[in-house]
Design an enzyme around this catalytic site. Sequence first.
Site, PDB file in Angstrom:
ATOM      1  N   PHE A   1     -11.540  -6.848  14.140  1.00  0.00           N
ATOM      2  CA  PHE A   1     -10.472  -7.362  13.275  1.00  0.00           C
ATOM      3  C   PHE A   1     -10.115  -6.322  12.204  1.00  0.00           C
ATOM      4  O   PHE A   1     -10.988  -5.780  11.541  1.00  0.00           O
ATOM      5  CB  PHE A   1     -10.926  -8.669  12.612  1.00  0.00           C
ATOM      6  CG  PHE A   1      -9.891  -9.217  11.674  1.00  0.00           C
ATOM      7  CD1 PHE A   1      -8.630  -9.598  12.137  1.00  0.00           C
ATOM      8  CD2 PHE A   1     -10.141  -9.320  10.308  1.00  0.00           C
ATOM      9  CE1 PHE A   1      -7.664 -10.088  11.268  1.00  0.00           C
ATOM     10  CE2 PHE A   1      -9.190  -9.809   9.434  1.00  0.00           C
ATOM     11  CZ  PHE A   1      -7.939 -10.191   9.920  1.00  0.00           C
ATOM     12  N   GLN A   2      -8.851  -6.049  12.088  1.00  0.00           N
ATOM     13  CA  GLN A   2      -8.322  -5.075  11.129  1.00  0.00           C
ATOM     14  C   GLN A   2      -8.920  -3.687  11.320  1.00  0.00           C
ATOM     15  O   GLN A   2      -9.082  -2.928  10.372  1.00  0.00           O
ATOM     16  CB  GLN A   2      -8.502  -5.566   9.691  1.00  0.00           C
ATOM     17  CG  GLN A   2      -7.665  -6.814   9.433  1.00  0.00           C
ATOM     18  CD  GLN A   2      -7.442  -7.111   7.975  1.00  0.00           C
ATOM     19  OE1 GLN A   2      -8.305  -6.874   7.146  1.00  0.00           O
ATOM     20  NE2 GLN A   2      -6.273  -7.654   7.658  1.00  0.00           N
TER      21      GLN A   2
ATOM     22  N   MET B   1      24.857   8.019   1.270  1.00  0.00           N
ATOM     23  CA  MET B   1      24.667   9.299   1.957  1.00  0.00           C
ATOM     24  C   MET B   1      24.925   9.155   3.451  1.00  0.00           C
ATOM     25  O   MET B   1      25.465  10.059   4.090  1.00  0.00           O
ATOM     26  CB  MET B   1      23.248   9.828   1.688  1.00  0.00           C
ATOM     27  CG  MET B   1      23.044  11.267   2.102  1.00  0.00           C
ATOM     28  SD  MET B   1      24.247  12.367   1.332  1.00  0.00           S
ATOM     29  CE  MET B   1      23.355  12.938  -0.103  1.00  0.00           C
TER      30      MET B   1
ATOM     31  N   LYS C   1     -17.554  -0.402   6.114  1.00  0.00           N
ATOM     32  CA  LYS C   1     -18.058  -1.380   5.158  1.00  0.00           C
ATOM     33  C   LYS C   1     -19.585  -1.317   5.024  1.00  0.00           C
ATOM     34  O   LYS C   1     -20.128  -1.497   3.932  1.00  0.00           O
ATOM     35  CB  LYS C   1     -17.624  -2.785   5.600  1.00  0.00           C
ATOM     36  CG  LYS C   1     -17.775  -3.823   4.504  1.00  0.00           C
ATOM     37  CD  LYS C   1     -17.082  -5.119   4.896  1.00  0.00           C
ATOM     38  CE  LYS C   1     -17.254  -6.178   3.817  1.00  0.00           C
ATOM     39  NZ  LYS C   1     -16.612  -7.446   4.187  1.00  0.00           N
TER      40      LYS C   1
ATOM     41  N   GLU D   1       0.813  -1.217   0.000  1.00  0.00           N
ATOM     42  CA  GLU D   1       0.000   0.000   0.000  1.00  0.00           C
ATOM     43  C   GLU D   1       0.854   1.280   0.000  1.00  0.00           C
ATOM     44  O   GLU D   1       0.420   2.322  -0.495  1.00  0.00           O
ATOM     45  CB  GLU D   1      -0.966   0.014   1.184  1.00  0.00           C
ATOM     46  CG  GLU D   1      -2.091  -1.015   1.063  1.00  0.00           C
ATOM     47  CD  GLU D   1      -1.734  -2.385   1.599  1.00  0.00           C
ATOM     48  OE1 GLU D   1      -0.545  -2.626   1.912  1.00  0.00           O
ATOM     49  OE2 GLU D   1      -2.637  -3.234   1.729  1.00  0.00           O
TER      50      GLU D   1
HETATM   51  C1  LIG Z   1      12.791   5.092   4.667  1.00  0.00           C
HETATM   52  C2  LIG Z   1      14.113   5.708   4.960  1.00  0.00           C
HETATM   53  N1  LIG Z   1      14.930   5.147   5.879  1.00  0.00           N
HETATM   54  C3  LIG Z   1      16.134   5.693   6.145  1.00  0.00           C
HETATM   55  C4  LIG Z   1      16.551   6.830   5.499  1.00  0.00           C
HETATM   56  C5  LIG Z   1      17.897   7.460   5.815  1.00  0.00           C
HETATM   57  N2  LIG Z   1      18.762   7.418   4.624  1.00  0.00           N
HETATM   58  C6  LIG Z   1      18.937   8.482   3.815  1.00  0.00           C
HETATM   59  S1  LIG Z   1      19.912   8.157   2.512  1.00  0.00           S
HETATM   60  C7  LIG Z   1      20.180   6.580   3.023  1.00  0.00           C
HETATM   61  C8  LIG Z   1      21.063   5.658   2.248  1.00  0.00           C
HETATM   62  C9  LIG Z   1      20.544   5.370   0.900  1.00  0.00           C
HETATM   63  O1  LIG Z   1      21.381   4.405   0.300  1.00  0.00           O
HETATM   64  P1  LIG Z   1      21.286   4.085  -1.245  1.00  0.00           P
HETATM   65  O2  LIG Z   1      19.869   3.883  -1.616  1.00  0.00           O
HETATM   66  O3  LIG Z   1      22.217   2.991  -1.578  1.00  0.00           O
HETATM   67  O4  LIG Z   1      21.726   5.457  -1.927  1.00  0.00           O
HETATM   68  P2  LIG Z   1      23.197   6.134  -2.025  1.00  0.00           P
HETATM   69  O5  LIG Z   1      23.249   7.194  -0.982  1.00  0.00           O
HETATM   70  O6  LIG Z   1      24.203   5.069  -1.809  1.00  0.00           O
HETATM   71  O7  LIG Z   1      23.227   6.704  -3.401  1.00  0.00           O
HETATM   72  C10 LIG Z   1      19.495   6.339   4.217  1.00  0.00           C
HETATM   73  C11 LIG Z   1      19.540   5.062   4.953  1.00  0.00           C
HETATM   74  C12 LIG Z   1      15.648   7.397   4.563  1.00  0.00           C
HETATM   75  N3  LIG Z   1      15.936   8.513   3.910  1.00  0.00           N
HETATM   76  N4  LIG Z   1      14.463   6.802   4.294  1.00  0.00           N
END
Ligand SMILES: Cc1ncc(C[n+]2csc(CCOP(=O)(O)OP(=O)(O)O)c2C)c(N)n1
Lengths: 594, 168
Positions: free
Chosen positions: A123-124, A491, A173, A61
Site C-alpha cells: 500500500f502506497q 501565452m 518506515k 506536496e
Molecule cells: C503545468 C503547466 N501546464 C501547461 C503549461 C503550458 N502553458 C504555458 S503558459 C500557459 C498559459 C498560462 O496562462 P495564465 O496563467 O493565465 O498566464 P497568461 O499567459 O495569461 O499571463 C500554459 C497553459 C505550463 N507552462 N505548465
Amino acid sequence: MTTATQAPATAAEMTGAEVILKALADQGVEVVFGYPGGAVLPIYDAMFKSNYVRHILVRHEQAAVHAAEGYARSTGKVGVVLVTSGPGATNAVTGLTDALMDSVPIVCLTGQVPTHLIGNDAFQEADTTGITRPCTKHNYLVKDADTLARTIHEAFHVAKAGRPGPVVVDLPKDIQLAKAPYVGPEAIEHRTYRPKRTPDAAAIEKAVELISKAKRPLFYCGGGVVNSGPRASELLTEFVRMTGYPVTLTLMGLGTVPASEPLFLGMVGMHGTYESNMAMHDCDLMINVGARFDDRVTGKLAAFAPNSKKIHVDIDPSSINKNVRVDLPIVGDAGEVLAALIAQWKKKKAKVDGAALAKWWDQIEKWQARDCLRYKASKTIIKPQYALQRLHALTKNLDPYITTEVGQHQMWAAQFLKFERPMHWMTSGGLGTMGYGLPAAIGAQIAHPDRLCIDVAGEASILMNIQEMSTAVQYRLPVKVFILNNQWMGMVRQWQELIHGGRYSESYTEALPDFVKLADAFGGVGFRAAKPSEVDDVIKEMIKVKRPVIVDCCVDQKENCFPMIPSGAAHNEMLLGPEDQAQKPTSEEGMVLV
Amino acid sequence: MADKIETHTLSVLVDNEPGVLARVIGLFSGRGYNIESLVVAEVDASRHLSRITLVTSGTPMVIEQIKAQLDRLVPVHTVRDLTTEGAHVAREMALIKVVGTGDKRVESLRIADIFRARAVDSTIESFVFEMTGSPEKIDAFVNLMRPLGLVDVSRTGVVAISRGAKGI
Ligand SMILES: Cc1ncc(C[n+]2csc(CCOP(=O)(O)OP(=O)(O)O)c2C)c(N)n1
Ligand SMILES: [Mg+2]
C-alpha cells in the site's frame, strides 16, 4: 541556530526518526515544508516530541517543493521537504524537476514502505528512487539504519556542492523506527563528489587578454551568478564597470547587476530587449558567466552570434560545449572566477579598446532608441504592462521578493519589474511550471516574515496551486497574489495567434472563480481593479493589509507580449510589436519547436 | 566541421552500489546517446568499486558531453576515454553455437582452429565455440559460421584497459 529543547537522552537511544531530525538540526535547517502520511508518521511523531525544526504544513506536496525552492532561492540555504511514500512522493516530482532545471538546492525526504515490503506492491508503495532518478541531482534509498545519519549529511553536501540541485532520501518506515547511531556532519567527506570551484590560472590570463582586446564585447550572465552567492553579483557589477562593457542577463540572472546600471541592456532571449538580442547577435566577444546557452536565449543555433568568440564560465563542465561550441571554457564557481578575473585585470593593468567601445555603444544606443518595451497606453482598459509599472513604482522602496507563475505575465514581470539585487526574483525558468509562484512566495515569506512577497500570477496558473492560500492563512503569511487576469491562457493564445492561424483551441477559460470572493473564502482579503484609475489604490491597499491578499487585476484580454523572437528565428529577426507579427510568419522549422 | 561520428571506448570507475547501472543507462537513454556495448563487474571488493567499460558513438561534441555527464554522476569516480588516451587493449568473449553435419561440420571446426576458438560443448550435430578477441575478430568468425549452420551467438561486450604501466 535551532537547538534541541528536548533532545533524546543519549545518542545510543535514538531512533531513526530522531536521527533524521537531529541531522537536519545539525545541518542548520530551521524550516521543513511537508505533508504527513503513513510512511512518515514516525518522523512526525519525533517532531511532535522534539523542537528541532519548524514544520510548515502545505496543502499539496508539489507546493512543498516549490515553497522550499522559494525559501532556498531567497536565502541561499538548502530548502527541505518531507513527504510520505507513494502519492506523496509522486506529487513532489514536478517540484523536483523544477528544482533540477533551475539548479535549486533541495533535500526532499520521502517515506517508504518498510524494507521487507519493498517491491511487493505494498500500500502506497512507489519506486521513488526509480521515479526520481532522472529528476534529481542524486537520490538515496536508506536500507540500513547504520548509514542513515551519514546519508542525510551527504544529501546536503550533494544538494549544495557545485551546481546545486534536488536530492531525494527515501526512508523506509522500519528504518525510521529502528535504533540508529548518530554521527555529526563534521565526519562526512564525500568520497567522489567534490566539484571544482577554482579556475585554472592560464584560462584566467587568456580570458583577460580576450576581454581587453574585444571591440564589440557583451557580458551574458545568468543564474550561476545568483547561486554563487551575493558576493558574485557584486564582483560581476564591479568587473562590468571596470570594463565599461554592456551586460545582458538571462531570466534567471535578473538582479545580479542592478537594473538601474546604465551598462545593463535588459534581459536577453525570446522576450528579452531588442538591444540585448541585437548586441548578442553582433558581438565579437561574449563573456558568459553562469548561463547555459538555453534555447530560450540562443534562438536559432545556426545563426547564434555568428561572429563572436565565446568565453564560458560554468561550475558544471557538462554545460560547456553542450549546444554552443565555445572558444574558452572556464570551469569554476562564478564568484571565484570573477574575483580571479578582476585580480588579473588589475595586475595586468589591462585596458579596453576605447575607440572601438565608443563605436559599439553608439550602435547599442541606436538599438535602445527603438524603445522596444513601449506599448499602447489606454485610459479605459488596464494594460498588463501598466499594472506592472505601477506595481514596481509603488513597491520598489520596499525591496520586495517577487515570484511568478508561467505565461505572459511572467515575461512582462521580467521586463517591467526592475531588480536591483539578486535573490529577490524567483520564477520557474527551466521547466516553466504553472503553479510555482504562490508556494514559492510562501517559502520566501517564511524566510523573510517582515518583507513584502508578491506572486505575479495569471488567472490560469494560479488555479494550479490555489489551495496554498490556506497555508498562507494558517501561518499568517501576508503574501500577495497579484493576478493579471486576461481570462485567457495568454501565452498559449499568443502562440495560437502567431503560429496556428488564430485557432484558439481550448485556451479560453470559460468559467473562472470570483477571485475576490475566493480570497475571502480562504480567510484572506481580495481586491479588484477593473479600470486604470483603480490600479494604484488597489496596490496601496494590498501593501497595507498585513494578511494574505489576492488582487484580481482585470487586464486587456488581447495584449501580446513583445518583443519576441519566434521559435526557430535568429536574434536579428525579432518581432517588435503587432505590426511585425503580421509581416513575418513563423518558419516551418520553428513550428516544431516549443 | 566536427560532425563525424566516432566510436569511443570509455572506462568508468564507479561505487558498486544499487542503482548505479540504472543511473548510467538512464543517462544514455534520457539524453539520446548510443550504447554499443556496456560491461560491468566489481573489480575491487574492499573498496566496493566496479568498472564499467562502455563503447559509444557520436560526434566529438556528443562524446565530450557523454564524458562530462558521466563524470557528474555522484557515484562516478573516474571517467577515462581509452580511445583518445593512447593505446589500449580491447577484448570480447563470445559463445557461438553451430549446427551441422558432414563437410560443413568439418569446415566449421577447421575455421575455429584458425581463429583459436575452442569447442566447449559438442554433440553429434552441434558445437559451441568459445572465442576471445577483438570485436572485429569475433564479427569475422561469426560471419564465417553463418553459412555453416550458425544458430546462436552470445557475446560479452568489450572490456578494455590501457597499455603500459599506468592504471586508471
Ligand atoms: C503545468 C503547466 N501546464 C501547461 C503549461 C503550458 N502553458 C504555458 S503558459 C500557459 C498559459 C498560462 O496562462 P495564465 O496563467 O493565465 O498566464 P497568461 O499567459 O495569461 O499571463 C500554459 C497553459 C505550463 N507552462 N505548465
Ligand atoms: Mg491569463
